[in-house]
Design a protein around this motif. Structure first.
Motif, PDB file in Angstrom:
ATOM      1  N   UNK A  64      69.339   0.302  16.854  1.00  0.00           N
ATOM      2  CA  UNK A  64      68.598  -0.853  17.368  1.00  0.00           C
ATOM      3  C   UNK A  64      69.394  -1.653  18.400  1.00  0.00           C
ATOM      4  N   UNK A  65      70.316  -0.985  19.103  1.00  0.00           N
ATOM      5  CA  UNK A  65      71.085  -1.661  20.149  1.00  0.00           C
ATOM      6  C   UNK A  65      71.024  -0.848  21.437  1.00  0.00           C
ATOM      7  N   UNK A  66      71.567  -1.429  22.498  1.00  0.00           N
ATOM      8  CA  UNK A  66      71.615  -0.749  23.793  1.00  0.00           C
ATOM      9  C   UNK A  66      73.022  -0.853  24.350  1.00  0.00           C
TER      10      UNK A  66
ATOM     11  N   UNK B 258      77.808   3.257  39.420  1.00  0.00           N
ATOM     12  CA  UNK B 258      76.403   3.098  39.065  1.00  0.00           C
ATOM     13  C   UNK B 258      76.314   3.136  37.540  1.00  0.00           C
ATOM     14  N   UNK B 259      75.274   2.551  36.994  1.00  0.00           N
ATOM     15  CA  UNK B 259      75.164   2.444  35.539  1.00  0.00           C
ATOM     16  C   UNK B 259      73.768   2.850  35.073  1.00  0.00           C
ATOM     17  N   UNK B 260      73.729   3.386  33.854  1.00  0.00           N
ATOM     18  CA  UNK B 260      72.456   3.600  33.163  1.00  0.00           C
ATOM     19  C   UNK B 260      72.519   2.872  31.824  1.00  0.00           C
ATOM     20  N   UNK B 261      71.390   2.358  31.397  1.00  0.00           N
ATOM     21  CA  UNK B 261      71.298   1.692  30.100  1.00  0.00           C
ATOM     22  C   UNK B 261      70.626   2.635  29.113  1.00  0.00           C
ATOM     23  N   UNK B 262      71.273   2.843  27.957  1.00  0.00           N
ATOM     24  CA  UNK B 262      70.702   3.670  26.892  1.00  0.00           C
ATOM     25  C   UNK B 262      70.276   2.741  25.756  1.00  0.00           C
ATOM     26  N   UNK B 263      69.028   2.820  25.376  1.00  0.00           N
ATOM     27  CA  UNK B 263      68.477   1.983  24.308  1.00  0.00           C
ATOM     28  C   UNK B 263      68.217   2.873  23.091  1.00  0.00           C
ATOM     29  N   UNK B 264      68.915   2.595  22.006  1.00  0.00           N
ATOM     30  CA  UNK B 264      68.737   3.358  20.763  1.00  0.00           C
ATOM     31  C   UNK B 264      67.726   2.614  19.893  1.00  0.00           C
ATOM     32  N   UNK B 265      66.512   3.124  19.830  1.00  0.00           N
ATOM     33  CA  UNK B 265      65.438   2.453  19.111  1.00  0.00           C
ATOM     34  C   UNK B 265      65.314   2.943  17.671  1.00  0.00           C
ATOM     35  N   UNK B 266      66.234   3.799  17.244  1.00  0.00           N
ATOM     36  CA  UNK B 266      66.144   4.354  15.893  1.00  0.00           C
ATOM     37  C   UNK B 266      66.896   3.472  14.900  1.00  0.00           C
ATOM     38  N   UNK B 267      66.837   3.852  13.620  1.00  0.00           N
ATOM     39  CA  UNK B 267      67.495   3.094  12.551  1.00  0.00           C
ATOM     40  C   UNK B 267      68.878   3.622  12.215  1.00  0.00           C
TER      41      UNK B 267
ATOM     42  N   UNK C   9      60.251  11.692  17.785  1.00  0.00           N
ATOM     43  CA  UNK C   9      61.535  12.201  18.215  1.00  0.00           C
ATOM     44  C   UNK C   9      61.816  11.827  19.667  1.00  0.00           C
ATOM     45  N   UNK C  10      60.795  11.919  20.504  1.00  0.00           N
ATOM     46  CA  UNK C  10      60.993  11.706  21.924  1.00  0.00           C
ATOM     47  C   UNK C  10      61.172  10.235  22.277  1.00  0.00           C
ATOM     48  N   UNK C  11      60.683   9.337  21.452  1.00  0.00           N
ATOM     49  CA  UNK C  11      60.752   7.921  21.786  1.00  0.00           C
ATOM     50  C   UNK C  11      61.801   7.192  20.946  1.00  0.00           C
ATOM     51  N   UNK C  12      62.713   7.920  20.310  1.00  0.00           N
ATOM     52  CA  UNK C  12      63.741   7.267  19.504  1.00  0.00           C
ATOM     53  C   UNK C  12      64.821   6.648  20.385  1.00  0.00           C
ATOM     54  N   UNK C  13      64.853   7.021  21.666  1.00  0.00           N
ATOM     55  CA  UNK C  13      65.789   6.377  22.599  1.00  0.00           C
ATOM     56  C   UNK C  13      65.187   6.383  24.001  1.00  0.00           C
ATOM     57  N   UNK C  14      65.690   5.480  24.822  1.00  0.00           N
ATOM     58  CA  UNK C  14      65.214   5.337  26.194  1.00  0.00           C
ATOM     59  C   UNK C  14      66.418   5.219  27.121  1.00  0.00           C
TER      60      UNK C  14
END
Length: 333
Positions: free
Chosen positions: A122-124, A62-71, A28-33
């Protein structure tokens, strides 16, 4: 199945359950960064959070990048929190805490961001935040954080989520910091209730706009009349956010505090921040406060606790009964 085999089975099942729970939480904790996209005026001291320096008004993105590592597609909630100090002496971020009156600029009110953003599976994606700070005659450090968590049904708390994984990307802005000298103010001793129990707490204020680092607090609590030492407590490696207050607990442990007059001596030291302060205060514990502080107190015992004795007796009876049964069975054979 023998008793030994049964106990081993229970132990294996328990460990397996804990490992499965940990695995689920980890997934659950690593499904996004979330990562900061560092601006050109980022100071080179770190790449893990935003660290800017200025002597004039700031107006930039300023910007932050969100990486969705889930399906699956996910929607994320973003907000800006202010730096604060927890009662344990750690720097954290929130907007629901008690602000100190010395805090003139709150980053939560200086940064605009669209709250909800959807990132496909699977995108950011990059999220822009508009930072606009009129520094005026302010000098010191501004501290805050960008809070990001997954938006779920029925959960729209903008200041962070209880029991849900979230990222805090700190923002630190140094504004003419060469003029700042750190200071710590003692704000008195109180009996407070944290919702579950009453505690004796000491209040401290950092009225300066700079972080106090590696702070050590030593408390000596004694009776006023005969100067009998009741508690000596040491809290080390504390961090205090700029323009914040905190209220650490004086842990009395198993020692009951009777109604009466007491004295507390406090030593505060931070070599890094140039702090070396001592305070002394006489105070009175009323009968009502004494009952509240001592409620549910487990009194210090010099002998073996009763529950251990009771457990040993029960175990002894079981062993004797088991031995007697085996002996009787052999005689019958």
């Amino acid at each position: 199945m023998t008793i030994k085999q049964s106990l081993m089975s229970i132990l294996i099942l328990t460990i397996g359950s804990l490992l499965m729970a940990y695995s689920v939480n980890a997934d659950e904790e690593t499904s996004f960064y979330v990562m900061p996209v560092l601006p050109q005026n980022q100071l080179p001291s770190t790449s893990e959070y935003f660290h800017l320096q200025t002597d004039q008004d700031i107006n930039q993105q300023i910007e932050v990048m969100i990486i969705n590592d889930s399906d699956e597609d996910k929607t994320f909630h973003l907000s800006v929190l202010d730096g604060m100090t927890t009662d344990l002496g750690d720097i954290s971020y929130d907007t629901q805490h008690e602000y100190d009156k010395s805090q003139k600029i709150k980053l939560s009110q200086q940064i605009d961001v669209e709250e909800l953003h959807t990132i496909k599976a699977k995108e950011s994606g990059n999220v822009e935040l508009q930072l606009a700070v009129a520094v005026g005659d302010f000098s010191g450090q501004l501290l805050g954080a960008i809070n990001v968590y997954e938006q779920t049904k029925g959960n729209d708390n903008p200041t962070g989520v209880v029991n849900q994984f979230a990222y805090n990307i700190p923002i630190k802005i140094d504004v003419k910091t060469s003029q700042i000298t750190a200071k710590l103010v003692y704000d008195g001793l109180k009996v407070t209730n944290n919702g579950t129990k009453s505690e004796l707490t000491a209040g401290f204020i950092n009225p300066t706009s700079t972080i106090i680092r590696d702070l050590s607090l030593t408390y000596k609590l004694s009776t006023k009349q005969d100067k009998k030492l009741i508690v000596e407590q040491h809290n080390n490696k504390l961090e205090v956010a700029p323009n914040s207050n905190f209220h650490p607990s004086i842990l009395i442990g198993s020692k009951a505090l009777k109604a009466g007059k007491y004295r507390i001596e406090i030593l505060a030291v931070s070599e890094i921040s140039g702090i070396n302060e001592t305070w002394q205060e006489d105070f009175t514990i009323t009968g009502r406060e004494s009952r509240a502080l001592n409620e549910g107190l487990i009194v210090e015992q010099t002998g073996v606790p009763w529950y251990i004795l009771a457990s040993l007796i029960v175990i002894g009876i079981v062993i004797l009964g088991y031995g007697y049964k085996r002996h009787r069975g052999k005689r019958m054979l």
